[in-house]
Design a protein around this motif. Structure first.
Motif, PDB file in Angstrom:
ATOM      1  N   ALA A  21       0.836  -1.207   0.000  1.00 48.50           N
ATOM      2  CA  ALA A  21       0.000   0.000   0.000  1.00 48.50           C
ATOM      3  C   ALA A  21       0.868   1.253   0.000  1.00 48.50           C
ATOM      4  O   ALA A  21       0.588   2.224  -0.715  1.00 48.50           O
ATOM      5  N   LEU A  22       1.942   1.239   0.790  1.00 51.28           N
ATOM      6  CA  LEU A  22       2.849   2.390   0.810  1.00 51.28           C
ATOM      7  C   LEU A  22       3.560   2.559  -0.526  1.00 51.28           C
ATOM      8  O   LEU A  22       3.770   3.687  -0.993  1.00 51.28           O
ATOM      9  N   ALA A  23       3.937   1.445  -1.149  1.00 57.43           N
ATOM     10  CA  ALA A  23       4.572   1.528  -2.469  1.00 57.43           C
ATOM     11  C   ALA A  23       3.611   2.115  -3.495  1.00 57.43           C
ATOM     12  O   ALA A  23       4.003   2.922  -4.349  1.00 57.43           O
ATOM     13  N   PHE A  24       2.347   1.710  -3.410  1.00 57.12           N
ATOM     14  CA  PHE A  24       1.328   2.251  -4.307  1.00 57.12           C
ATOM     15  C   PHE A  24       1.137   3.746  -4.088  1.00 57.12           C
ATOM     16  O   PHE A  24       0.953   4.520  -5.042  1.00 57.12           O
ATOM     17  N   LEU A  25       1.182   4.162  -2.823  1.00 57.96           N
ATOM     18  CA  LEU A  25       0.950   5.563  -2.487  1.00 57.96           C
ATOM     19  C   LEU A  25       2.174   6.448  -2.685  1.00 57.96           C
ATOM     20  O   LEU A  25       2.041   7.679  -2.705  1.00 57.96           O
ATOM     21  N   ALA A  26       3.341   5.850  -2.798  1.00 60.72           N
ATOM     22  CA  ALA A  26       4.587   6.620  -2.800  1.00 60.72           C
ATOM     23  C   ALA A  26       4.591   7.798  -3.777  1.00 60.72           C
ATOM     24  O   ALA A  26       5.011   8.905  -3.401  1.00 60.72           O
ATOM     25  N   PRO A  27       4.149   7.624  -5.026  1.00 63.47           N
ATOM     26  CA  PRO A  27       4.151   8.788  -5.927  1.00 63.47           C
ATOM     27  C   PRO A  27       3.307   9.948  -5.410  1.00 63.47           C
ATOM     28  O   PRO A  27       3.660  11.114  -5.619  1.00 63.47           O
ATOM     29  N   HIS A  28       2.205   9.627  -4.734  1.00 60.24           N
ATOM     30  CA  HIS A  28       1.367  10.681  -4.157  1.00 60.24           C
ATOM     31  C   HIS A  28       1.984  11.259  -2.892  1.00 60.24           C
ATOM     32  O   HIS A  28       2.008  12.480  -2.694  1.00 60.24           O
ATOM     33  N   LEU A  29       2.521  10.385  -2.046  1.00 61.53           N
ATOM     34  CA  LEU A  29       3.031  10.834  -0.761  1.00 61.53           C
ATOM     35  C   LEU A  29       4.242  11.745  -0.895  1.00 61.53           C
ATOM     36  O   LEU A  29       4.396  12.706  -0.127  1.00 61.53           O
ATOM     37  N   PHE A  30       5.106  11.450  -1.853  1.00 59.89           N
ATOM     38  CA  PHE A  30       6.385  12.158  -1.936  1.00 59.89           C
ATOM     39  C   PHE A  30       6.478  13.124  -3.105  1.00 59.89           C
ATOM     40  O   PHE A  30       7.547  13.679  -3.373  1.00 59.89           O
ATOM     41  N   SER A  31       5.359  13.320  -3.797  1.00 56.32           N
ATOM     42  CA  SER A  31       5.370  14.271  -4.909  1.00 56.32           C
ATOM     43  C   SER A  31       5.650  15.680  -4.398  1.00 56.32           C
ATOM     44  O   SER A  31       4.957  16.174  -3.507  1.00 56.32           O
ATOM     45  N   GLY A  32       6.679  16.320  -4.927  1.00 58.12           N
ATOM     46  CA  GLY A  32       7.034  17.667  -4.517  1.00 58.12           C
ATOM     47  C   GLY A  32       7.998  17.749  -3.357  1.00 58.12           C
ATOM     48  O   GLY A  32       8.294  18.844  -2.870  1.00 58.12           O
ATOM     49  N   LEU A  33       8.514  16.606  -2.916  1.00 55.02           N
ATOM     50  CA  LEU A  33       9.427  16.619  -1.777  1.00 55.02           C
ATOM     51  C   LEU A  33      10.721  17.370  -2.101  1.00 55.02           C
ATOM     52  O   LEU A  33      11.286  18.036  -1.231  1.00 55.02           O
ATOM     53  N   ASP A  34      11.171  17.276  -3.353  1.00 53.74           N
ATOM     54  CA  ASP A  34      12.401  17.977  -3.730  1.00 53.74           C
ATOM     55  C   ASP A  34      12.239  19.486  -3.678  1.00 53.74           C
ATOM     56  O   ASP A  34      13.233  20.221  -3.585  1.00 53.74           O
ATOM     57  N   ARG A  35      10.984  19.942  -3.721  1.00 57.82           N
ATOM     58  CA  ARG A  35      10.710  21.382  -3.613  1.00 57.82           C
ATOM     59  C   ARG A  35      10.157  21.752  -2.230  1.00 57.82           C
ATOM     60  O   ARG A  35       9.655  22.849  -2.038  1.00 57.82           O
ATOM     61  N   LEU A  36      10.261  20.807  -1.278  1.00 61.19           N
ATOM     62  CA  LEU A  36       9.747  20.998   0.074  1.00 61.19           C
ATOM     63  C   LEU A  36       8.262  21.334   0.062  1.00 61.19           C
ATOM     64  O   LEU A  36       7.791  22.199   0.823  1.00 61.19           O
ATOM     65  N   GLY A  37       7.516  20.622  -0.794  1.00 61.21           N
ATOM     66  CA  GLY A  37       6.067  20.807  -0.829  1.00 61.21           C
ATOM     67  C   GLY A  37       5.447  20.477   0.522  1.00 61.21           C
ATOM     68  O   GLY A  37       5.895  19.574   1.229  1.00 61.21           O
ATOM     69  N   VAL A  38       4.415  21.205   0.873  1.00 61.74           N
ATOM     70  CA  VAL A  38       3.798  21.048   2.188  1.00 61.74           C
ATOM     71  C   VAL A  38       3.315  19.619   2.416  1.00 61.74           C
ATOM     72  O   VAL A  38       3.611  19.010   3.452  1.00 61.74           O
ATOM     73  N   ALA A  39       2.571  19.075   1.478  1.00 62.36           N
ATOM     74  CA  ALA A  39       2.023  17.731   1.652  1.00 62.36           C
ATOM     75  C   ALA A  39       3.128  16.692   1.742  1.00 62.36           C
ATOM     76  O   ALA A  39       3.084  15.790   2.596  1.00 62.36           O
ATOM     77  N   ALA A  40       4.129  16.794   0.887  1.00 67.77           N
ATOM     78  CA  ALA A  40       5.217  15.813   0.885  1.00 67.77           C
ATOM     79  C   ALA A  40       5.991  15.840   2.193  1.00 67.77           C
ATOM     80  O   ALA A  40       6.297  14.795   2.782  1.00 67.77           O
ATOM     81  N   VAL A  41       6.314  17.037   2.669  1.00 68.91           N
ATOM     82  CA  VAL A  41       7.008  17.155   3.953  1.00 68.91           C
ATOM     83  C   VAL A  41       6.143  16.600   5.079  1.00 68.91           C
ATOM     84  O   VAL A  41       6.624  15.863   5.953  1.00 68.91           O
ATOM     85  N   GLY A  42       4.856  16.923   5.050  1.00 65.22           N
ATOM     86  CA  GLY A  42       3.949  16.410   6.071  1.00 65.22           C
ATOM     87  C   GLY A  42       3.857  14.897   6.068  1.00 65.22           C
ATOM     88  O   GLY A  42       3.801  14.264   7.129  1.00 65.22           O
TER      89      GLY A  42
END
Length: 241
Positions: A175-196
């Protein structure tokens, strides 16, 4: 059915409330009303300043898209954690993930706005959904499984007797692997959702570790070779299910 409701009130209540809100949101509201709901419940800087606790609670029950996917993921994440740690500790785990994930991600955004790195309009950012709660529960399930160190009267439910703990771990990992693209999208730009999401998952892992260590310590208090009141047999637990 009664034993399931009695043993797992937290995940059942969460899923039931989420389904009710999602049904009203998707089928009972028009686009303008949906927009108003999201704007009111979003965990952005404006809402957190006026109503921090209400906002953090309400936002976990609003999903703008594919809400039914979150129901399946909630089942895979929440039920095993409750079976392992109990309802109260699971509430503490996912509640801490929701609160800490929100505060750190939004706090970072506030700092970036103050330095001019982000526009002031980001104070009104839409950020809703149960992802902090469910991601933290999935991490806890993957790391610590569904089976407690010592079985007590609250264990022995047929669902967890038929599905070994390792398969719940595998399911949570997938489930985490499936969600990974959603969970970490924007992390390289310190996106709010990704950081959270990263913070919420770390909190789930840390709080789960604390509970697991306490469980080991509590089991050790019975002494080697002693059953103790915490160590009911599998048969006794099953007879109470």
């Amino acid at each position: 059915m009664h034993s399931t409701l009695r043993r797992y009130p937290l995940p059942i209540s969460f899923i039931a409330a989420f389904c009710a809100v999602s049904a009203v949101y998707a089928y009972g509201l028009g686009p303008a009303q949906q927009r108003s709901v999201v704007a009111t419940t979003a965990t952005n800087l404006v809402n957190l300043r006026s109503d921090p606790f209400g906002t953090m609670i309400a936002s976990a029950f609003v999903a703008e898209a594919v809400p039914w996917m979150w129901v399946v993921l909630a089942i895979v994440g929440l039920f095993p954690v409750v079976h392992r740690f109990g309802n109260v500790r699971t509430l503490a785990l996912v509640g801490a993930a929701q609160v800490v994930g929100t505060l750190i991600s939004e706090g970072l955004l506030a700092w970036r706005i103050s330095t001019g790195a982000m526009p002031a309009s980001m104070r009104y950012l839409d950020d809703v959904g149960p992802s902090y709660v469910i991601a933290s529960a999935l991490v806890a399930t993957m790391l610590y499984g569904a089976e407690p160190l010592v079985r007590t009267a609250r264990h022995g439910h047929r669902l967890f007797d038929r599905v070994p703990s390792r398969w719940w771990r595998v399911g949570a990992g997938l489930a985490l692997a499936f969600l990974a693209p959603h969970l970490f999208s924007g992390l390289d730009r310190l996106g709010v959702a990704a950081v959270g999401h990263v913070v919420a998952m770390l909190v789930g892992a840390l709080v789960g570790l604390i509970f697991a260590r306490r469980e080991h310590a509590g089991a050790g208090q019975d002494g080697p070779g002693e059953a103790g009141p915490r160590a009911l047999t599998r048969e006794a637990a099953l007879s109470e299910a």
